[in-house]
Design an enzyme around this catalytic site. Structure first.
Site, PDB file in Angstrom:
ATOM      1  N   HIS A 137     -66.315  25.145 -24.895  1.00 38.28           N
ATOM      2  CA  HIS A 137     -64.947  25.552 -25.733  1.00 38.28           C
ATOM      3  C   HIS A 137     -65.000  26.334 -26.728  1.00 38.28           C
ATOM      4  CE1 HIS A 137     -60.688  25.407 -26.991  1.00 38.28           C
ATOM      5  NE2 HIS A 137     -61.245  25.276 -28.348  1.00 38.28           N
ATOM      6  N   GLU A 138     -65.898  26.025 -27.711  1.00 43.13           N
ATOM      7  CA  GLU A 138     -66.020  26.735 -28.763  1.00 43.13           C
ATOM      8  C   GLU A 138     -66.625  28.040 -28.637  1.00 43.13           C
ATOM      9  OE1 GLU A 138     -64.594  25.818 -31.865  1.00 43.13           O
ATOM     10  OE2 GLU A 138     -63.982  24.003 -30.786  1.00 43.13           O
ATOM     11  N   HIS A 181     -64.629  30.934 -27.762  1.00 35.07           N
ATOM     12  CA  HIS A 181     -63.944  31.529 -28.874  1.00 35.07           C
ATOM     13  C   HIS A 181     -64.894  32.802 -29.240  1.00 35.07           C
ATOM     14  CE1 HIS A 181     -60.682  29.082 -29.424  1.00 35.07           C
ATOM     15  NE2 HIS A 181     -61.384  28.060 -29.771  1.00 35.07           N
ATOM     16  N   GLU A 193     -56.404  29.001 -27.753  1.00 33.90           N
ATOM     17  CA  GLU A 193     -57.063  27.533 -27.533  1.00 33.90           C
ATOM     18  C   GLU A 193     -57.068  27.344 -26.066  1.00 33.90           C
ATOM     19  OE1 GLU A 193     -58.783  26.051 -29.686  1.00 33.90           O
ATOM     20  OE2 GLU A 193     -58.421  27.488 -31.398  1.00 33.90           O
TER      21      GLU A 193
END
Length: 427
Positions: free
Chosen positions: A284-285, A288, A362
């Site tokens: 997930h990070e 970004h 997000e």
């Protein structure tokens, strides 16, 4: 106001409008408004509390309900204090008084006055902050001693006051050196400061609160580095933060640019989550990074800061407002309390916009994690575990989520993962 003054005010307003319009365009273009097509049979319904152990959803809701009034009261009290200091003689008297022992020069008035005003605001809201820490202790989320809590408050206040004081010193200096065009120079400086701050934060601010050690060599470290390589965004290191000194919460993130980019795991995450779920968080990070969210956020911040300073330049030509503060103009140190109030109001107005963009960004990072790991089960288990450990409210009031929610709720994220899984199964 002279003709030149009116022309300068109109120019400041025009620049604020142009930069604000550029900000809106960037938000519209770079925010992922639509993420997934509707799967066969329609969207997965959002079910607050589903998947959580018995009683966890109720406990999380109780925790949020205990904190929410104090958070709102702290926000309103802080604004009220800032307004009193800006719109009554109290603020300007404080600015001049704290500099008097050092000769009362305008530079000391700005620097020490800013520090005094911010410390005063922090002290007024300190009981509410302490109550919040009591609640976090009561629910087992905080592990900080009161000495460490006081140290964290002091350090964050000192950093905030020092940065703000330097920024306002530059602003007042520009206003004294270039009375007609100060706002243009200050807007450019504010935008540049946002960009530089994004690069320096991981190496300057983060170490003030946590100690970082490299993750020991092993399968997890190798898998995370390989995941970053597959993502097309290789990292320099995988670090472990000593978060357990302060909290039981679970988290991980990717910070830095280029040679400073690193994956950071909370030690609590390393201790409590299986490797597959850790990889899902990190994926997930990495999402970004892959979609340049930090870079886009920095550009949005730079445009927003530039527009805000230009708007400030227009507001500070309004004679009744200046007369209310007792300041002769933007180059007068007595304007500092007013600038701090306007900054607080601007931040409040920007909060729901910032969080609206953040929730969509997000969600896109969630989808990136699913695409990268191809493991919806691990993603769902990780979200349920995060919700249970971090006591995230599964069903916050709609108005609260709209204004303050920077992430989708846990049940919304689980529903998105199930939609993704159904679309994969449908080919």
């Amino acid at each position: 106001m002279s003709g030149a003054g009116r022309a300068g005010a109109r120019a400041a307003l025009l620049v604020a409008v142009v930069l604000g319009a550029a900000f809106v365009v960037l938000v519209a273009v770079r925010t992922p408004w639509t993420l997934l097509p509707e799967p066969p049979g329609g969207r997965t319904p959002v079910r607050p509390g589903a998947g959580l152990p018995p009683g966890v959803a109720e406990r999380a809701a109780s925790f949020a309900a205990a904190l929410r009034p104090a958070s709102l009261a702290s926000l309103l009290l802080g604004l009220a204090v800032s307004a009193v200091l800006a719109l009554t003689p109290l603020g300007r008297r404080l600015v001049t008084a704290v500099a008097r022992p050092l000769g009362g020069r305008w530079t000391w008035q700005v620097l020490l006055g800013t520090v005094a005003l911010l410390v005063a605001g922090r002290l007024v809201t300190l009981p509410l902050a302490a109550y919040g820490e009591v609640v976090r202790h009561r629910y087992g989320l905080s592990t900080r001693s009161w000495a460490l809590w006081a140290r964290d408050v002091a350090v964050s206040t000192a950093i905030d006051a020092a940065i703000t004081a330097v920024v306002l010193l530059v602003l007042v200096w520009l206003a004294r050196r270039a009375p007609r065009t100060w706002w243009a120079w200050a807007a450019a400086a504010a935008a540049g400061f946002v960009v530089v701050g994004s690069f320096l934060y991981p190496v300057v601010i983060e170490p003030a609160f946590n100690r970082f050690t490299p993750l020991a060599a092993g399968q997890l470290r190798s898998d995370l580095l390989a995941l970053a390589q597959e993502n097309g965004t290789p990292v320099q290191d995988v670090l472990v933060a000593d978060a357990s000194r302060r909290t039981t919460a679970l988290n991980a993130y990717v910070s830095g640019f280029g040679s400073t980019r690193r994956i950071v795991l909370y030690d609590t995450t390393l201790e409590q989550l299986p490797d597959a779920e850790i990889e899902s968080i990190v994926a997930h990070e990495l999402g970004h990074v892959a979609t340049d969210d930090v870079l886009t956020g920095t550009l949005m911040g730079a445009l927003g800061a530039g527009a805000a300073v230009a708007l400030l330049g227009w507001l500070l030509t309004w004679t009744p407002l200046l007369r209310r503060t007792g300041a002769d103009g933007p180059g007068d140190p007595r304007v500092v309390p007013l600038v701090l109030l306007l900054a607080s109001l601007g931040t409040l107005v920007a909060t729901p916009v910032q969080n609206l963009v953040s929730r969509h960004v997000e969600a896109r990072a969630d989808l990136h994690a699913l695409d990268l790991t191809r493991d919806a089960a691990a993603f769902t288990a990780m979200q349920d575990r995060l919700a249970a450990t971090n006591l995230a409210d599964p069903d916050p009031p709609a108005a609260w989520q709209w204004f303050f929610g920077s992430h989708p709720t846990g049940p919304q994220r689980v529903a998105l993962a199930r939609d993704w899984q159904r679309l994969q199964e449908a080919g």
